[in-house]
Design a protein around this motif. Structure first.
Motif, PDB file in Angstrom:
ATOM      1  N   GLY A   1       0.821  -1.205   0.000  1.00 39.59           N
ATOM      2  CA  GLY A   1       0.000   0.000   0.000  1.00 39.59           C
ATOM      3  C   GLY A   1       0.851   1.248   0.000  1.00 39.59           C
ATOM      4  N   SER A   2       0.187   2.402  -0.011  1.00 43.60           N
ATOM      5  CA  SER A   2       0.915   3.669   0.003  1.00 43.60           C
ATOM      6  C   SER A   2       1.652   3.828   1.315  1.00 43.60           C
ATOM      7  N   HIS A   3       2.762   4.553   1.282  1.00 46.39           N
ATOM      8  CA  HIS A   3       3.583   4.716   2.483  1.00 46.39           C
ATOM      9  C   HIS A   3       4.464   5.946   2.316  1.00 46.39           C
ATOM     10  N   CYS A   4       4.889   6.514   3.410  1.00 47.82           N
ATOM     11  CA  CYS A   4       5.799   7.652   3.373  1.00 47.82           C
ATOM     12  C   CYS A   4       6.573   7.714   4.684  1.00 47.82           C
ATOM     13  N   LEU A   5       7.684   8.423   4.662  1.00 47.05           N
ATOM     14  CA  LEU A   5       8.536   8.531   5.839  1.00 47.05           C
ATOM     15  C   LEU A   5       7.783   9.164   7.005  1.00 47.05           C
ATOM     16  N   GLY A   6       8.003   8.624   8.189  1.00 49.40           N
ATOM     17  CA  GLY A   6       7.440   9.203   9.400  1.00 49.40           C
ATOM     18  C   GLY A   6       5.997   8.827   9.671  1.00 49.40           C
ATOM     19  N   THR A   7       5.415   7.959   8.828  1.00 53.99           N
ATOM     20  CA  THR A   7       4.025   7.553   9.010  1.00 53.99           C
ATOM     21  C   THR A   7       3.960   6.068   9.352  1.00 53.99           C
ATOM     22  N   PRO A   8       3.397   5.692  10.516  1.00 54.08           N
ATOM     23  CA  PRO A   8       3.303   4.274  10.894  1.00 54.08           C
ATOM     24  C   PRO A   8       2.518   3.475   9.859  1.00 54.08           C
ATOM     25  N   THR A   9       2.942   2.236   9.637  1.00 56.46           N
ATOM     26  CA  THR A   9       2.263   1.355   8.688  1.00 56.46           C
ATOM     27  C   THR A   9       2.353  -0.072   9.189  1.00 56.46           C
TER      28      THR A   9
ATOM     29  N   ALA B   1       3.616  -3.735   9.979  1.00 56.65           N
ATOM     30  CA  ALA B   1       4.975  -4.160  10.336  1.00 56.65           C
ATOM     31  C   ALA B   1       5.685  -4.803   9.151  1.00 56.65           C
ATOM     32  N   GLY B   2       4.976  -5.639   8.388  1.00 57.89           N
ATOM     33  CA  GLY B   2       5.596  -6.295   7.238  1.00 57.89           C
ATOM     34  C   GLY B   2       6.013  -5.302   6.170  1.00 57.89           C
ATOM     35  N   GLN B   3       5.169  -4.309   5.952  1.00 61.15           N
ATOM     36  CA  GLN B   3       5.509  -3.291   4.952  1.00 61.15           C
ATOM     37  C   GLN B   3       6.682  -2.443   5.422  1.00 61.15           C
ATOM     38  N   ALA B   4       6.693  -2.089   6.700  1.00 61.35           N
ATOM     39  CA  ALA B   4       7.805  -1.309   7.247  1.00 61.35           C
ATOM     40  C   ALA B   4       9.117  -2.077   7.107  1.00 61.35           C
ATOM     41  N   TYR B   5       9.058  -3.377   7.380  1.00 57.79           N
ATOM     42  CA  TYR B   5      10.260  -4.207   7.251  1.00 57.79           C
ATOM     43  C   TYR B   5      10.724  -4.263   5.793  1.00 57.79           C
ATOM     44  N   SER B   6       9.766  -4.445   4.876  1.00 62.47           N
ATOM     45  CA  SER B   6      10.095  -4.525   3.455  1.00 62.47           C
ATOM     46  C   SER B   6      10.738  -3.231   2.955  1.00 62.47           C
ATOM     47  N   GLU B   7      10.153  -2.103   3.338  1.00 60.40           N
ATOM     48  CA  GLU B   7      10.698  -0.809   2.901  1.00 60.40           C
ATOM     49  C   GLU B   7      12.068  -0.550   3.508  1.00 60.40           C
ATOM     50  N   GLY B   8      12.211  -0.896   4.778  1.00 59.80           N
ATOM     51  CA  GLY B   8      13.509  -0.720   5.428  1.00 59.80           C
ATOM     52  C   GLY B   8      14.577  -1.603   4.807  1.00 59.80           C
TER      53      GLY B   8
END
Length: 243
Positions: free
Chosen positions: A209-217, A219-226
């Protein structure tokens, strides 16, 4: 920057064609040089020397390519596949009767040098990843077209794609707005290739899904982006990430 620089086009597919018949083929070396056979009676009306942004694995299977989707200028919804037959691989034809053997063939910005730059980073990311993980990754097609942006911004999708009869296992969508020119961002291109590496050699989390810096999302997506950002930094040997 208003300054420009020249770089060698590595691993580009070079085709010598008579009509639709293949005469000879090779790939350019690390310094951009190549040697290919041409018909002795070369005729510009029927014969072509073509450079295409397509790469294969050692076994001849498709590895990666940069293609130009046949879609209108503007924003394209990525859930809709670009036309398979009318979309084309990025390529350039040269008349060797005009360009002397041993001379430099320059692809400028107006001719689409951004696509060559994207191809070069795909080459580096794919070959380096396969060296790290000890096996070939899945084939990936990178979409790039002048003044075409995408509903996801820039993104990787683990969906099959077909261009001119050639099938790829996954896709990367890179916006090409002349205003932002994000296709020059090595960090951005390497980040999206990080998602490809995660899907090829590990497990891509299902959260999207959509995402941007500083916005909680998720956990799996945060891990993938990181992970993709870290991959980009390691690949570029640069801790800063500038999109």
């Amino acid at each position: 920057s208003s300054s420009t620089s020249q770089a060698a086009a590595q691993a580009v597919l070079v085709l010598s064609l008579r009509g639709d018949e293949l005469v000879d083929a090779t790939v350019s070396a690390a310094d951009g040089s190549f040697t290919v056979q041409l018909p002795a009676d070369f005729t510009p009306a029927t014969d072509r020397l073509v450079f295409a942004l397509i790469a294969t694995h050692a076994d001849g299977s498709l590895a990666f390519a940069v293609a130009r989707p046949d879609v209108p200028v503007g924003s394209w919804v990525v859930t809709q596949a670009p036309p398979a037959e009318s979309s084309t691989f990025w390529s350039w034809s040269v008349d060797p009767s005009v360009v002397a053997s041993g001379s430099t063939i320059l692809i400028g910005e107006a001719q689409g040098s951004a696509a060559v730059r994207v191809f070069d980073w795909a080459r580096y990311a794919v070959r380096q990843s396969e060296s790290w993980f000890g096996k070939d990754g899945q084939s990936v097609l990178l979409w790039l077209a002048p003044e075409v942006t995408y509903s996801c911004g820039s993104c990787f999708t683990p969906w099959a794609a077909v261009v001119q009869g050639q099938a790829f296992a996954s896709q990367i969508w890179l916006p090409a707005s002349s205003v932002e020119q994000r296709y020059w961002s090595e960090a951005l291109v390497a980040h999206e290739l990080g998602h490809w590496a995660m899907d090829s050699f590990g497990l891509l989390p299902p959260e999207v899904g959509s995402h941007c810096l500083g916005t909680p999302t998720f956990a799996g997506q945060a891990y993938s982006e990181g992970w993709a950002t870290a991959f980009s930094s390691v690949l570029r040997a640069e801790p800063r990430h500038e999109a």
